[in-house]
Design an enzyme around this catalytic site. Structure first.
Site, PDB file in Angstrom:
ATOM      1  N   CYS A 285       0.845  -1.220   0.000  1.00 32.24           N
ATOM      2  CA  CYS A 285       0.000   0.000   0.000  1.00 32.24           C
ATOM      3  C   CYS A 285       0.866   1.251   0.000  1.00 32.24           C
ATOM      4  CB  CYS A 285      -0.873   0.053   1.240  1.00 32.24           C
ATOM      5  SG  CYS A 285      -1.826  -1.407   1.498  1.00 32.24           S
ATOM      6  N   GLU A 380      -4.343   2.585  -7.649  1.00 27.95           N
ATOM      7  CA  GLU A 380      -3.198   1.771  -7.224  1.00 27.95           C
ATOM      8  C   GLU A 380      -2.916   0.690  -8.273  1.00 27.95           C
ATOM      9  OE1 GLU A 380      -4.361   0.314  -3.335  1.00 27.95           O
ATOM     10  OE2 GLU A 380      -2.336   0.636  -2.595  1.00 27.95           O
TER      11      GLU A 380
HETATM   12  C1  SIN Z   1       4.344  -1.767   5.443  1.00 29.52           C
HETATM   13  O1  SIN Z   1       4.082  -2.149   6.578  1.00 29.52           O
HETATM   14  O2  SIN Z   1       5.371  -1.134   5.211  1.00 29.52           O
HETATM   15  C2  SIN Z   1       3.444  -2.044   4.270  1.00 29.52           C
HETATM   16  C3  SIN Z   1       2.122  -2.511   4.636  1.00 29.52           C
HETATM   17  C4  SIN Z   1       1.122  -2.513   3.505  1.00 29.52           C
HETATM   18  O3  SIN Z   1       1.434  -2.472   2.352  1.00 29.52           O
HETATM   19  O4  SIN Z   1      -0.076  -2.587   3.845  1.00 29.52           O
END
Ligand code: SIN
Length: 481
Positions: A285, A380
């Site tokens: 994300c 995304e």
């Molecule tokens: C992260 O914890 O750095 C990434 C987590 C995610 O992509 O949800």
């Protein structure tokens, strides 16, 4: 310790049990069937809520020191079984083994951190206008929590939720992603081995999340929902949670900009954008989705970035040399292909990559001159694709960066301290990496603004999400002293 073969159609609801239905879990690298996994529905959800409530009545009365001790043993067991956990993750969702090992350490980091934090849930005593009153703000566990975790971090997203919940005295029912249930089941098994009481952490896999999730969300004994996943699903869960007015944490989609300013050292900036963009094959994300580079550097940056991208090893996630594994499923590859085709149709230039490599593999890709209305600049992509766009000045860079409904992570590269701080302040994001493409850590707040979410995970902020503040006002008898 359970093994993948022994996981056939079982689930945890206070005990291991054989489920009536199961689904085939397939390797994204080879398509082979790895295991059959319990496929649970609404009844299992209701039963799990009842078990979680019963377990909560006892777990909330344990001392913080007792809970910390179980968490410490859980962390130790994760380290002891690190290779098994990393291999399972690599097999079920395709994360390269080297990166999977890093995720085991990251996931165990949350457990260790919250083992300590359990003992620092303090509350307050504060003054009253009335001399005969004594006022307290007590911190108490919210109650049973329901967590829905994604496939892209099958361990760390579980412990980022479960560790603070369990440390606070909550119990948890967890629905792991359909693509990565084995890692979560292994974690739950280690929790029991560590001395976690039955029913405090239940893992309920399913091939069809809606009936199971709806049953848990409708149940008033479940006091909290924590979800990591897409904004679209997050919105639906938010609305459904309103009926029982649940506490809510939503860690939703992002569309991270990475701004490279004119004073940047190109090689160093490339290294940070690479780390941000290609972590987990671009399936995070917080991955850089849009790379904005000052016009004076854009050619040099694009050349160096493309060269670094071409050095990435794409292949079997179980091979130690692999940098980029397969994408998680056909839908993921189709989305990446659609985004690349769309950008090219809108006039972008392909610098490198841009094609499927058989199966679920997609070549790490760099594009330049991508139009602002291209799909990949708005949605995304969740894949190994980097669009590079030039900007003229700082004001334009900030405007482009903020031009999105998302607000999870943003990045900038500059050695000008004034610029770094002023731009970081202007960015409408929950996380800003300054010269740092991978800022996440168990002790740092993680979460978004705008349509990227509600609440924070990690550090002291993360345990607050599982605590209620109870005001206790004590009237004293004046004649007592
Ligand atoms: C992260 O914890 O750095 C990434 C987590 C995610 O992509 O949800």
């Amino acid at each position: 310790m359970i093994t993948i073969d022994a996981l056939d159609a079982r689930y945890l609801s206070g005990e291991w049990r054989r489920a009536e239905r199961s689904y085939a879990l397939r390797s994204p690298a080879t398509g082979e069937e790895l295991a059959r996994v319990a496929d649970l529905g609404a009844d299992a959800g209701r039963e799990a809520a009842a078990v979680a409530w019963e377990a909560f009545l006892a777990w909330r009365r344990t001392t913080a020191f007792e809970r910390a001790a179980v968490l410490e043993r859980w962390q130790a067991l994760m380290h002891e079984h690190a290779e098994e956990l990393a291999t399972t993750m690599a097999r079920e969702m395709g994360k390269p083994l080297r990166e999977s090992r890093g995720e085991v350490a990251y996931a165990a980091g949350f457990v260790g951190w919250y083992a300590e934090e359990a003992k620092r849930v303090y509350g307050d005593a504060f003054p009253s206008q009335a001399g005969h009153k004594r006022l307290l703000a007590l911190k108490q566990p919210v109650g049973p929590a329901f967590a829905i975790t994604p496939w892209n971090f099958p361990l760390a997203m579980v412990t980022r939720k479960a560790a603070p919940a369990l440390a606070a005295g909550c119990t948890m029912v967890l629905k792991p992603a359909e693509q990565s249930p084995l890692s979560a089941l292994l974690l739950a098994d280690l929790w029991l081995d560590a001395g976690g009481p039955a029913g405090t952490l239940q893992v309920l896999p399913t091939a069809d999340p809606v009936p199971l999730a709806d049953a848990l969300i409708a149940d008033p004994r479940v006091r909290k929902l924590s979800f990591t996943g897409s904004t679209e699903v997050g919105r639906q869960l938010y609305a459904k949670s309103a009926a029982t007015v649940k506490r809510i944490s939503l860690e939703l989609g992002g569309h991270a900009p990475f701004l490279v300013f004119e004073d940047a050292d190109v090689e160093e900036a490339v290294a940070q954008v690479m780390a941000s963009k290609f972590r987990n094959a671009g399936q995070t994300c917080v991955c850089a989705n849009r790379v904005y580079v000052h016009e004076s550097l854009v050619d040099a940056f694009t050349e160096a970035y493309a060269a670094a991208t071409e050095r990435l090893v794409v292949g079997d996630p179980l091979d130690e040399r692999t940098d980029i594994g397969p994408l998680v499923d056909e839908q993921a590859v189709a989305k990446v292909s659609r985004h690349v085709t769309d950008a090219l149709e809108r006039g972008a230039q392909l610098v490198t990559g841009g094609e499927r490599r058989g199966g679920l593999y997609y070549a790490p890709t760099v594009l330049k001159g991508v139009a602002p209305d291209a799909l990949m600049m708005r949605e995304e992509t969740f894949g190994p694709v980097a669009p590079i766009v030039a900007f003229r000045d700082d004001a334009e860079a900030v405007r482009l960066a903020n031009d999105t409904p998302f607000g999870l992570a943003a990045y900038l590269y500059t050695h000008d301290l004034t610029r770094a701080l002023l731009v970081a302040e202007e960015l409408e994001y929950g996380i800003v990496g300054v010269n740092d493409g991978v800022p996440s850590a168990p002790y740092a707040p993680f979460g978004g603004v705008k349509q990227s979410g509600v609440g924070r995970e990690g550090g002291p902020w993360g345990i607050e999400e599982y605590l209620e503040t109870k005001f206790v006002s004590v009237g004293l008898r004046r004649e007592a002293l």
